[in-house]
Design a protein around this motif. Structure first.
Motif, PDB file in Angstrom:
ATOM      1  N   UNK A  54      -0.723   7.114  -8.090  1.00  0.00           N
ATOM      2  CA  UNK A  54      -0.056   6.170  -7.090  1.00  0.00           C
ATOM      3  C   UNK A  54      -0.950   4.762  -7.303  1.00  0.00           C
ATOM      4  N   UNK A  55      -0.358   3.515  -7.451  1.00  0.00           N
ATOM      5  CA  UNK A  55      -1.035   2.369  -7.639  1.00  0.00           C
ATOM      6  C   UNK A  55      -1.576   1.911  -6.343  1.00  0.00           C
ATOM      7  N   UNK A  56      -2.387   0.766  -6.428  1.00  0.00           N
ATOM      8  CA  UNK A  56      -2.922   0.466  -5.405  1.00  0.00           C
ATOM      9  C   UNK A  56      -2.046  -0.238  -4.147  1.00  0.00           C
ATOM     10  N   UNK A  57      -1.139  -0.838  -4.662  1.00  0.00           N
ATOM     11  CA  UNK A  57      -0.055  -1.678  -3.980  1.00  0.00           C
ATOM     12  C   UNK A  57       0.857  -0.793  -3.129  1.00  0.00           C
ATOM     13  N   UNK A  59       0.228   2.497  -2.520  1.00  0.00           N
ATOM     14  CA  UNK A  59      -0.957   2.990  -1.626  1.00  0.00           C
ATOM     15  C   UNK A  59      -1.017   2.032  -0.313  1.00  0.00           C
ATOM     16  N   UNK A  60      -1.102   1.004  -0.360  1.00  0.00           N
ATOM     17  CA  UNK A  60      -1.206   0.263   0.771  1.00  0.00           C
ATOM     18  C   UNK A  60       0.190   0.030   1.524  1.00  0.00           C
ATOM     19  N   UNK A  61       0.980   0.055   0.820  1.00  0.00           N
ATOM     20  CA  UNK A  61       2.468   0.007   1.535  1.00  0.00           C
ATOM     21  C   UNK A  61       2.499   1.161   2.370  1.00  0.00           C
ATOM     22  N   UNK A  62       2.361   2.519   1.840  1.00  0.00           N
ATOM     23  CA  UNK A  62       2.408   3.749   2.461  1.00  0.00           C
ATOM     24  C   UNK A  62       1.396   3.991   3.632  1.00  0.00           C
ATOM     25  N   UNK A  63       0.056   3.044   3.569  1.00  0.00           N
ATOM     26  CA  UNK A  63      -0.538   3.124   4.637  1.00  0.00           C
ATOM     27  C   UNK A  63      -0.151   2.158   5.682  1.00  0.00           C
TER      28      UNK A  63
END
Length: 192
Positions: free
Chosen positions: A51-54, A56-60
């Protein structure tokens, strides 16, 4: 005094740019890694270690619980098969093949990504509840007006989205290597 004002201005601009760009890139679907198949889009890496950082941020930020890499594949649609945005005032038919999977679900979401309240209390179908024709094919109608057979009520909002989740699908589907003919079409039947 002038130096302090310049420093405060630079800090304000930096904070506004950083926070604004973070908000912009995490407000919707992941900006990278999407696989488009007809009207459907999948992000195969969202439930994997790649998973890319963006994403991951959206999921969080959303609190979503994506399917793991070995669990299945989630596909979303915001447009019909002709590329027109899905409109709650129109009537649609979802028809066609589905990739092989142990089970699947189809869910309607409003423009904000929430389950819409409606008189039926139903926002989706599972593969086990679908009424099928004798030849095994099926059609799901989506509209605000009551329809016979497999029908889901659309939200009162102008825009809506569909989420198709395939559980225990073959590896080709999970990696996003799905042909357009293997997924159902979303056909607009009528629109006021």
């Amino acid at each position: 005094m002038r130096v302090i004002l310049a420093i405060l201005t630079a800090l304000f601009i930096a904070a506004a740019t950083g926070l604004g760009s973070a908000w912009y890139l995490t407000r919707g679907e992941p900006p990278f890694g999407g696989v488009q198949v007809g009207p459907w889009t999948a992000w195969p890496d969202v439930g994997s270690p790649a998973i890319d950082p963006y994403a991951r941020a959206i999921v969080a930020r959303t609190g979503a619980l994506p399917l793991g890499a070995g669990e299945g594949l989630a596909l979303s649609a915001t447009h019909d098969s002709e590329g027109r945005a899905l409109d709650g005032a129109c009537t649609y038919a979802m028809r066609g093949a589905l990739p092989p999977s142990r089970a699947w679900t189809l869910t309607v979401y409003d423009a904000d990504g929430r389950l819409p309240a409606n008189d039926t209390g139903r926002n989706g179908f599972t593969s086990y509840e679908l009424l099928r024709r004798p030849d095994g094919t099926a059609e799901i109608l989506l509209s605000r007006a009551v329809e016979p057979g497999n029908w889901l009520m659309l939200p009162q909002t102008q825009r809506f989205s569909l989420m198709l989740r395939l559980y225990s699908a073959p590896l080709a589907a999970i990696t996003g290597a799905v042909e357009a003919a293997a997924l159902p079409a979303i056909d607009r039947l009528a629109c006021p």
